[in-house]
Design a protein around this motif. Structure first.
Motif, PDB file in Angstrom:
ATOM      1  N   SER A   1       3.352  -2.413   8.086  1.00 17.75           N
ATOM      2  CA  SER A   1       1.557  -2.270   8.671  1.00 17.75           C
ATOM      3  C   SER A   1       0.721  -1.882   7.481  1.00 17.75           C
ATOM      4  N   LEU A   2       1.186  -0.911   6.819  1.00 11.88           N
ATOM      5  CA  LEU A   2       0.655  -0.273   5.586  1.00 11.88           C
ATOM      6  C   LEU A   2       0.479  -1.028   4.545  1.00 11.88           C
ATOM      7  N   GLU A   3       1.559  -1.892   4.255  1.00 11.24           N
ATOM      8  CA  GLU A   3       1.238  -2.839   3.219  1.00 11.24           C
ATOM      9  C   GLU A   3       0.547  -4.031   3.503  1.00 11.24           C
ATOM     10  N   LEU A   4       0.415  -4.364   4.878  1.00 11.28           N
ATOM     11  CA  LEU A   4      -0.536  -5.292   5.284  1.00 11.28           C
ATOM     12  C   LEU A   4      -1.903  -4.740   5.095  1.00 11.28           C
ATOM     13  N   ALA A   5      -2.172  -3.578   5.523  1.00 11.24           N
ATOM     14  CA  ALA A   5      -3.477  -2.756   5.218  1.00 11.24           C
ATOM     15  C   ALA A   5      -3.931  -2.910   3.824  1.00 11.24           C
ATOM     16  N   ALA A   6      -2.963  -2.597   2.873  1.00  9.67           N
ATOM     17  CA  ALA A   6      -3.344  -2.528   1.465  1.00  9.67           C
ATOM     18  C   ALA A   6      -3.843  -3.739   1.006  1.00  9.67           C
ATOM     19  N   SER A   7      -3.321  -4.878   1.668  1.00 17.79           N
ATOM     20  CA  SER A   7      -3.802  -6.327   1.125  1.00 17.79           C
ATOM     21  C   SER A   7      -4.878  -6.676   1.908  1.00 17.79           C
ATOM     22  N   GLY A   8      -5.466  -5.837   2.968  1.00 19.67           N
ATOM     23  CA  GLY A   8      -6.673  -6.286   3.805  1.00 19.67           C
ATOM     24  C   GLY A   8      -6.161  -7.301   4.922  1.00 19.67           C
ATOM     25  N   THR A   9      -4.814  -7.534   5.187  1.00 17.32           N
ATOM     26  CA  THR A   9      -4.611  -8.641   6.246  1.00 17.32           C
ATOM     27  C   THR A   9      -4.374  -7.951   7.591  1.00 17.32           C
ATOM     28  N   PRO A  10      -5.243  -8.576   8.601  1.00 19.91           N
ATOM     29  CA  PRO A  10      -5.112  -8.070   9.597  1.00 19.91           C
ATOM     30  C   PRO A  10      -3.905  -8.251  10.655  1.00 19.91           C
ATOM     31  N   MET A  11      -3.393  -7.700  11.563  1.00 15.07           N
ATOM     32  CA  MET A  11      -2.212  -7.927  12.037  1.00 15.07           C
ATOM     33  C   MET A  11      -1.973  -7.462  13.753  1.00 15.07           C
ATOM     34  N   VAL A  12      -1.095  -8.112  14.071  1.00 22.30           N
ATOM     35  CA  VAL A  12      -0.325  -7.675  15.382  1.00 22.30           C
ATOM     36  C   VAL A  12       0.904  -7.205  15.351  1.00 22.30           C
ATOM     37  N   ILE A  13       1.204  -6.016  15.887  1.00 22.75           N
ATOM     38  CA  ILE A  13       2.575  -5.126  15.796  1.00 22.75           C
ATOM     39  C   ILE A  13       3.509  -5.535  17.169  1.00 22.75           C
ATOM     40  N   ALA A  14       4.638  -5.766  16.979  1.00 22.37           N
ATOM     41  CA  ALA A  14       5.757  -5.935  17.974  1.00 22.37           C
ATOM     42  C   ALA A  14       6.951  -5.464  17.620  1.00 22.37           C
TER      43      ALA A  14
ATOM     44  N   PHE B   1       0.871 -11.941   0.898  1.00 24.56           N
ATOM     45  CA  PHE B   1       0.227 -10.987   1.815  1.00 24.56           C
ATOM     46  C   PHE B   1      -1.193 -10.948   1.636  1.00 24.56           C
ATOM     47  N   LYS B   2      -1.561 -10.954   0.457  1.00 25.04           N
ATOM     48  CA  LYS B   2      -3.157 -11.146   0.372  1.00 25.04           C
ATOM     49  C   LYS B   2      -3.821 -12.571   0.896  1.00 25.04           C
ATOM     50  N   ARG B   3      -2.975 -13.744   0.920  1.00 26.93           N
ATOM     51  CA  ARG B   3      -3.523 -15.094   1.334  1.00 26.93           C
ATOM     52  C   ARG B   3      -3.458 -14.856   2.835  1.00 26.93           C
ATOM     53  N   ALA B   4      -2.660 -14.274   3.554  1.00 27.85           N
ATOM     54  CA  ALA B   4      -2.459 -14.586   4.912  1.00 27.85           C
ATOM     55  C   ALA B   4      -3.788 -14.130   5.616  1.00 27.85           C
ATOM     56  N   ASP B   5      -4.053 -14.898   6.703  1.00 24.52           N
ATOM     57  CA  ASP B   5      -5.175 -14.587   7.492  1.00 24.52           C
ATOM     58  C   ASP B   5      -4.796 -13.664   8.931  1.00 24.52           C
ATOM     59  N   VAL B   6      -3.570 -13.310   8.937  1.00 26.62           N
ATOM     60  CA  VAL B   6      -2.818 -12.552  10.080  1.00 26.62           C
ATOM     61  C   VAL B   6      -1.511 -12.503   9.744  1.00 26.62           C
ATOM     62  N   ALA B   7      -0.894 -11.318  10.415  1.00 22.81           N
ATOM     63  CA  ALA B   7       0.493 -11.458  10.257  1.00 22.81           C
ATOM     64  C   ALA B   7       0.898 -10.764  11.676  1.00 22.81           C
ATOM     65  N   LEU B   8       2.218 -11.184  12.137  1.00 20.31           N
ATOM     66  CA  LEU B   8       2.955 -10.809  13.220  1.00 20.31           C
ATOM     67  C   LEU B   8       4.034 -10.023  12.487  1.00 20.31           C
ATOM     68  N   ALA B   9       4.093  -8.673  12.829  1.00 18.76           N
ATOM     69  CA  ALA B   9       4.885  -7.808  12.165  1.00 18.76           C
ATOM     70  C   ALA B   9       5.785  -6.740  13.001  1.00 18.76           C
ATOM     71  N   ALA B  10       6.926  -6.507  12.801  1.00 19.87           N
ATOM     72  CA  ALA B  10       7.727  -5.302  13.346  1.00 19.87           C
ATOM     73  C   ALA B  10       7.029  -4.397  12.933  1.00 19.87           C
ATOM     74  N   SER B  11       7.026  -3.199  13.717  1.00 19.14           N
ATOM     75  CA  SER B  11       6.518  -1.837  13.563  1.00 19.14           C
ATOM     76  C   SER B  11       7.079  -1.174  12.288  1.00 19.14           C
ATOM     77  N   GLY B  12       6.413  -0.565  11.665  1.00 19.45           N
ATOM     78  CA  GLY B  12       7.127   0.156  10.451  1.00 19.45           C
ATOM     79  C   GLY B  12       6.049   0.219   9.423  1.00 19.45           C
ATOM     80  N   THR B  13       6.396   0.507   8.196  1.00 16.05           N
ATOM     81  CA  THR B  13       5.978   0.743   7.008  1.00 16.05           C
ATOM     82  C   THR B  13       5.123  -0.497   6.539  1.00 16.05           C
TER      83      THR B  13
END
Length: 378
Positions: A268-281, A254-266
């Protein structure tokens, strides 16, 4: 003190376990009864039946299991009334939990607490007023929710979001996973979600890989969907690394990732905690999509966007959940990775990062409201 607690899915099991720890910290003698998963059982709950029976989501998904769920609702209500706990705490899973609370209130004066406020700010605002008929107290995860619950006639306390208490990997742990571009792929924690999203995510991943040849794709999985994810990715054109449930490297990825493609839900907050930018689908079953799309009150369902009061995280929901635009958005985030950082930091601050553990805050809120109610009844 006797607490009857019901959780219906993995996220509720986490909340329930932390809440139980909070109670045990504050009260030397407390016993628990009800339904929960492995985390709650590890804290001393003997679940009356497997929590997985309740892990359904969406209007269309619930219908085939309605008769079995109805029987469990009555069974739970009868057990609660018979055992007369000091408090009933239901955690999320409103289609089950609130029906149990309604029957309990109809047959007793047991105080009822619901942990996780309904998303009345997103759709079906009248739910709060209906809920107030049989719920005394709400424990809210988001700071903007208490006024909405109080207006409907319930006590409500913001207790912080559990994501702020989750461990985050260090930069060194992330760096140990190597160099190169890493794309985290998160197609959901429920089988229905994975079934609807995996093929589309696979096509999007192939397009991303064509533009970023050195990209590594990593999929963390949960216990309930690991085998399904493994089966789905066999059909993908792009090789991926699937992490097993409970992988010790999950936080580091989670910390290492440059970006995440994630399903909508909580998540996104886990990614935010790790500082990982995201796209939600995200997409739902056809019937659920039609009904919910007509009732939605907000222009975004991504929690980072909502809590930070920004719209910096791209999202593709329902009909818009298409591989091409999703892939283009992931590539755009890779090109400007700092665009979401301020919103993610603000989100974590507003959710209680750096403060008291949410489970402890939740237990304190329950005890304080119980004391207030006892004084009022004297």
């Amino acid at each position: 003190m006797r607490v009857f607690v019901i959780a219906g899915e993995a996220s509720g099991d986490k909340l329930g376990a932390a809440l139980m720890v909070g109670f045990k910290t504050l009260r030397s003698e407390v016993t628990f009864d009800g339904v929960g998963g492995p985390l709650m059982q590890a804290e001393g709950l003997e679940s009356r039946f497997p929590m997985e029976e309740l892990s359904v989501m969406g209007l269309a998904e619930i219908l085939p299991k309605y008769r079995a769920l109805k029987a469990r609702i009555r069974q739970m209500a009868e057990a609660i009334i018979a055992t007369k706990p000091d408090v009933l705490i239901t955690i999320d899973s409103p289609d089950f939990c609130l029906r149990v609370a309604r029957l309990v209130k109809a047959g007793s004066d047991i105080r009822t607490v619901h942990y996780v406020a309904p998303t009345v700010w997103a759709w079906r605002p009248k739910r709060a007023e209906k809920m107030a008929r049989h719920i005394d107290h709400v424990l809210a995860l988001f700071p903007f929710e208490p006024p909405l619950m109080q207006a409907a006639g319930m006590d409500c306390d913001f207790v912080g979001h559990p994501v702020v208490a989750e461990p985050v990997a260090s930069d060194a742990e992330a760096a140990a996973l190597g160099s190169g571009t890493v794309v985290l792929v998160l197609p959901g924690s429920r089988k229905g979600e994975v079934g609807r999203l995996a093929t589309r995510f696979g096509v999007a991943v192939a397009k991303i890989a064509a533009s970023v040849p050195d990209a590594q794709f990593v999929i963390p999985t949960t216990r309930g969907v690991h085998d399904l994810v493994q089966a789905q990715v066999k059909h993908w054109a792009t090789p991926v690394t699937v992490l097993p449930p409970g992988s010790p490297d999950k936080a580091a990825w989670f910390k290492r990732a440059d970006v995440a493609l994630a399903a909508s839900g909580t998540v996104s907050l886990e990614l935010a905690a790790s500082g990982t930018p995201m796209v939600i689908a995200y997409d739902m079953a056809w019937l659920s999509r039609i009904i919910i799309s007509r009732m939605l009150l907000v222009d975004t369902v991504t929690l980072v966007n909502l809590v930070s009061d920004t719209r910096v995280v791209p999202e593709f929901i329902g009909d818009a959940c298409q591989p091409g635009p999703i892939a283009d958005a992931v590539l755009a985030v890779l090109a400007d990775p700092q665009a979401q950082q301020a919103a993610m930091a603000l989100t974590m601050e507003r959710l209680g990062q750096g403060g008291e553990a949410p489970g402890l805050r939740a237990a304190k809120a329950v005890l304080e409201r119980l004391d207030q109610a006892a004084i009022k009844d004297q």
